[in-house]
Write a protein that holds these residues in place. Structure first.
Motif, PDB file in Angstrom:
ATOM      1  N   UNK A 150       0.829  -1.207   0.000  1.00  0.00           N
ATOM      2  CA  UNK A 150       0.000   0.000   0.000  1.00  0.00           C
ATOM      3  C   UNK A 150       0.861   1.254   0.000  1.00  0.00           C
ATOM      4  N   UNK A 151       0.504   2.203  -0.865  1.00  0.00           N
ATOM      5  CA  UNK A 151       1.134   3.529  -0.900  1.00  0.00           C
ATOM      6  C   UNK A 151       0.039   4.541  -0.578  1.00  0.00           C
ATOM      7  N   UNK A 152       0.033   5.038   0.651  1.00  0.00           N
ATOM      8  CA  UNK A 152      -1.076   5.846   1.159  1.00  0.00           C
ATOM      9  C   UNK A 152      -0.713   7.325   1.143  1.00  0.00           C
ATOM     10  N   UNK A 153      -1.507   8.109   0.411  1.00  0.00           N
ATOM     11  CA  UNK A 153      -1.210   9.522   0.250  1.00  0.00           C
ATOM     12  C   UNK A 153      -1.677  10.394   1.393  1.00  0.00           C
ATOM     13  N   UNK A 154      -1.179  11.634   1.396  1.00  0.00           N
ATOM     14  CA  UNK A 154      -1.522  12.599   2.426  1.00  0.00           C
ATOM     15  C   UNK A 154      -2.718  13.439   2.042  1.00  0.00           C
ATOM     16  N   UNK A 155      -3.327  14.067   3.050  1.00  0.00           N
ATOM     17  CA  UNK A 155      -4.485  14.906   2.783  1.00  0.00           C
ATOM     18  C   UNK A 155      -5.202  15.360   4.039  1.00  0.00           C
ATOM     19  N   UNK A 156      -4.537  15.307   5.191  1.00  0.00           N
ATOM     20  CA  UNK A 156      -5.174  15.750   6.421  1.00  0.00           C
ATOM     21  C   UNK A 156      -6.377  14.889   6.767  1.00  0.00           C
ATOM     22  N   UNK A 157      -7.487  15.536   7.123  1.00  0.00           N
ATOM     23  CA  UNK A 157      -8.702  14.809   7.507  1.00  0.00           C
ATOM     24  C   UNK A 157      -9.185  13.890   6.392  1.00  0.00           C
ATOM     25  N   UNK A 158      -8.874  14.221   5.153  1.00  0.00           N
ATOM     26  CA  UNK A 158      -9.266  13.387   4.030  1.00  0.00           C
ATOM     27  C   UNK A 158      -8.606  12.009   4.117  1.00  0.00           C
ATOM     28  N   UNK A 159      -7.504  11.921   4.843  1.00  0.00           N
ATOM     29  CA  UNK A 159      -6.811  10.654   5.021  1.00  0.00           C
ATOM     30  C   UNK A 159      -7.590   9.635   5.827  1.00  0.00           C
ATOM     31  N   UNK A 160      -8.669  10.058   6.497  1.00  0.00           N
ATOM     32  CA  UNK A 160      -9.515   9.079   7.192  1.00  0.00           C
ATOM     33  C   UNK A 160     -10.116   8.077   6.212  1.00  0.00           C
ATOM     34  N   UNK A 161     -10.140   8.426   4.927  1.00  0.00           N
ATOM     35  CA  UNK A 161     -10.654   7.492   3.914  1.00  0.00           C
ATOM     36  C   UNK A 161      -9.832   6.206   3.881  1.00  0.00           C
ATOM     37  N   UNK A 162      -8.572   6.275   4.264  1.00  0.00           N
ATOM     38  CA  UNK A 162      -7.745   5.072   4.307  1.00  0.00           C
ATOM     39  C   UNK A 162      -8.358   4.012   5.217  1.00  0.00           C
ATOM     40  N   UNK A 163      -8.950   4.452   6.319  1.00  0.00           N
ATOM     41  CA  UNK A 163      -9.537   3.507   7.273  1.00  0.00           C
ATOM     42  C   UNK A 163     -10.690   2.743   6.623  1.00  0.00           C
ATOM     43  N   UNK A 164     -11.491   3.431   5.826  1.00  0.00           N
ATOM     44  CA  UNK A 164     -12.564   2.757   5.115  1.00  0.00           C
ATOM     45  C   UNK A 164     -12.047   1.734   4.128  1.00  0.00           C
ATOM     46  N   UNK A 165     -10.929   2.032   3.489  1.00  0.00           N
ATOM     47  CA  UNK A 165     -10.306   1.076   2.559  1.00  0.00           C
ATOM     48  C   UNK A 165      -9.789  -0.134   3.328  1.00  0.00           C
ATOM     49  N   UNK A 166      -9.176   0.100   4.488  1.00  0.00           N
ATOM     50  CA  UNK A 166      -8.717  -1.016   5.317  1.00  0.00           C
ATOM     51  C   UNK A 166      -9.880  -1.944   5.672  1.00  0.00           C
ATOM     52  N   UNK A 167     -11.030  -1.349   5.930  1.00  0.00           N
ATOM     53  CA  UNK A 167     -12.211  -2.139   6.298  1.00  0.00           C
ATOM     54  C   UNK A 167     -12.517  -3.174   5.222  1.00  0.00           C
ATOM     55  N   UNK A 168     -12.466  -2.761   3.966  1.00  0.00           N
ATOM     56  CA  UNK A 168     -12.771  -3.668   2.866  1.00  0.00           C
ATOM     57  C   UNK A 168     -11.661  -4.696   2.695  1.00  0.00           C
ATOM     58  N   UNK A 169     -10.412  -4.272   2.769  1.00  0.00           N
ATOM     59  CA  UNK A 169      -9.292  -5.201   2.610  1.00  0.00           C
ATOM     60  C   UNK A 169      -9.338  -6.298   3.673  1.00  0.00           C
ATOM     61  N   UNK A 170      -9.605  -5.901   4.920  1.00  0.00           N
ATOM     62  CA  UNK A 170      -9.642  -6.887   5.997  1.00  0.00           C
ATOM     63  C   UNK A 170     -10.865  -7.783   5.888  1.00  0.00           C
ATOM     64  N   UNK A 171     -12.000  -7.228   5.528  1.00  0.00           N
ATOM     65  CA  UNK A 171     -13.213  -8.025   5.423  1.00  0.00           C
ATOM     66  C   UNK A 171     -13.109  -9.059   4.304  1.00  0.00           C
ATOM     67  N   UNK A 172     -12.415  -8.683   3.238  1.00  0.00           N
ATOM     68  CA  UNK A 172     -12.272  -9.583   2.098  1.00  0.00           C
ATOM     69  C   UNK A 172     -11.086 -10.527   2.234  1.00  0.00           C
ATOM     70  N   UNK A 173     -10.282 -10.327   3.265  1.00  0.00           N
ATOM     71  CA  UNK A 173      -9.128 -11.187   3.473  1.00  0.00           C
ATOM     72  C   UNK A 173      -8.017 -10.985   2.469  1.00  0.00           C
ATOM     73  N   UNK A 174      -7.912  -9.790   1.920  1.00  0.00           N
ATOM     74  CA  UNK A 174      -6.869  -9.523   0.933  1.00  0.00           C
ATOM     75  C   UNK A 174      -5.544  -9.260   1.643  1.00  0.00           C
ATOM     76  N   UNK A 175      -4.489  -9.990   1.301  1.00  0.00           N
ATOM     77  CA  UNK A 175      -3.216  -9.835   2.011  1.00  0.00           C
ATOM     78  C   UNK A 175      -2.493  -8.545   1.654  1.00  0.00           C
ATOM     79  N   UNK A 176      -1.852  -7.959   2.639  1.00  0.00           N
ATOM     80  CA  UNK A 176      -1.027  -6.763   2.449  1.00  0.00           C
ATOM     81  C   UNK A 176       0.374  -7.085   2.954  1.00  0.00           C
TER      82      UNK A 176
END
Length: 309
Positions: free
Chosen positions: A10-36
């Motif tokens: 994962x290459x996660x970009x900056x953006x202040x409060x907008x970076x909270x979107x990363x947490x939503x992406x993690x939710x899908x990755x973990x729920x789907x069991x996709x390895x990182x």
């Protein structure tokens, strides 16, 4: 039996409060069991990525984000003054006076001080989210990207104090004072590498999934003053640099975050939901990119192996 070890970096970009979107992406990755296999983050991406690399679940991270959004840190008067905008007519007299006072302080700090928020704000914010551990304690390879103020070079931090490294990566120029690490004065990694795809390539093997949470470049109106033209040019430069960095990734997610200001933490839940939506919408492409032809991996994905849901 085909038992692949491949996984996204994962290459996660900056953006202040907008970076909270990363947490939503993690939710899908973990729920789907996709390895990182590894995580690199710049600024807000470093803050979110550190939690993921330490093994926090998306539910744990989401709860912490919500708590932060309702904390005194997130409602700091100077943050509100920096955001500007809003319907002044809807503000009470006290709020209007407070905003004007803080805006005056911002001008004073801009002209006379080395930062607008002082030295403690981002340190407290990082400490709110992350424990006092070392970067080497991460469960998967993790690195935070910062910028050397003196040399202008990108600096990759993958050893030492995790909180301090993330603080340096998040030190928005002019807003927060630089952070000293090993004799170097470091500021926000977004100045050199807003979406750290080149670093992700070297961190671990596997396809690079980049997440860009920067604001859209479009503007409805022309700038009104010479300083605004200068800031607009800087914004355009940053946008095109981020696009070139994203072109180096195997796949890019760009959550639809509209014009949310980097200092607007009040929309945290919505921002996380937008991240999850972007990942869900792109799931088939992500699966196709990472999935080998063997039957073992197909069965694992279909069965939700490793799923947290």
């Amino acid at each position: 039996m085909n038992n692949p070890s491949t996984g996204f970096v994962l290459a996660l970009g900056g953006g202040g409060a907008r970076g909270f979107a990363h947490v939503g992406i993690f939710q899908v990755l973990q729920a789907r069991g996709l390895p990182v296999k590894g995580v690199v983050g710049t600024s807000a991406g470093a803050l979110a990525g550190a939690g993921f690399a330490l093994g926090y679940t998306s539910d744990q991270m989401r709860q912490r984000v919500i708590e932060f959004a309702h904390s005194p840190l997130a409602s700091h008067p100077r943050l509100k003054a920096m955001r500007g905008g809003g319907a002044e007519a809807c503000l009470g007299l006290t709020d209007r006076v407070t905003r004007l006072f803080c805006q005056g302080l911002l001008v004073k700090s801009f002209l006379l001080d080395d930062s607008l928020l002082g030295t403690d704000f981002f340190h407290e914010m990082v400490s709110f989210f992350l424990p006092p551990v070392r970067l080497e304690d991460a469960l998967i390879p993790f690195a935070a990207v910062a910028t050397d103020v003196k040399t202008g070079q990108m600096v990759v931090l993958d050893r030492g104090d995790l909180r301090r490294a993330v603080h340096a990566s998040c030190a928005v120029p002019g807003v927060v004072a630089p952070v000293e690490i090993n004799g170097r004065y470091l500021m926000d990694g977004g100045a050199t590498c807003l979406v750290p795809t080149p670093v992700a390539r070297g961190l671990a093997s596997g396809p690079v999934l980049a997440v860009n949470v920067d604001r859209d470049i479009g503007a409805k109106n022309l700038p009104g003053q010479s300083l605004e033209y200068y800031m607009r040019a800087t914004e355009i430069q940053g946008y095109h640099l981020a696009q070139m960095l994203c072109d180096l990734a195997d796949m890019v997610l760009r959550p639809a975050l509209g014009d949310v200001h980097w200092a607007d933490f009040s929309r945290a839940a919505w921002i996380m939901d937008q991240g999850a939506k972007a990942a869900e919408d792109a799931w088939k492409q992500m699966e196709a990119l990472i999935r080998p032809a063997g039957p073992w991996w197909r069965r694992a994905l279909r069965g939700g192996m490793g799923s947290s849901s």
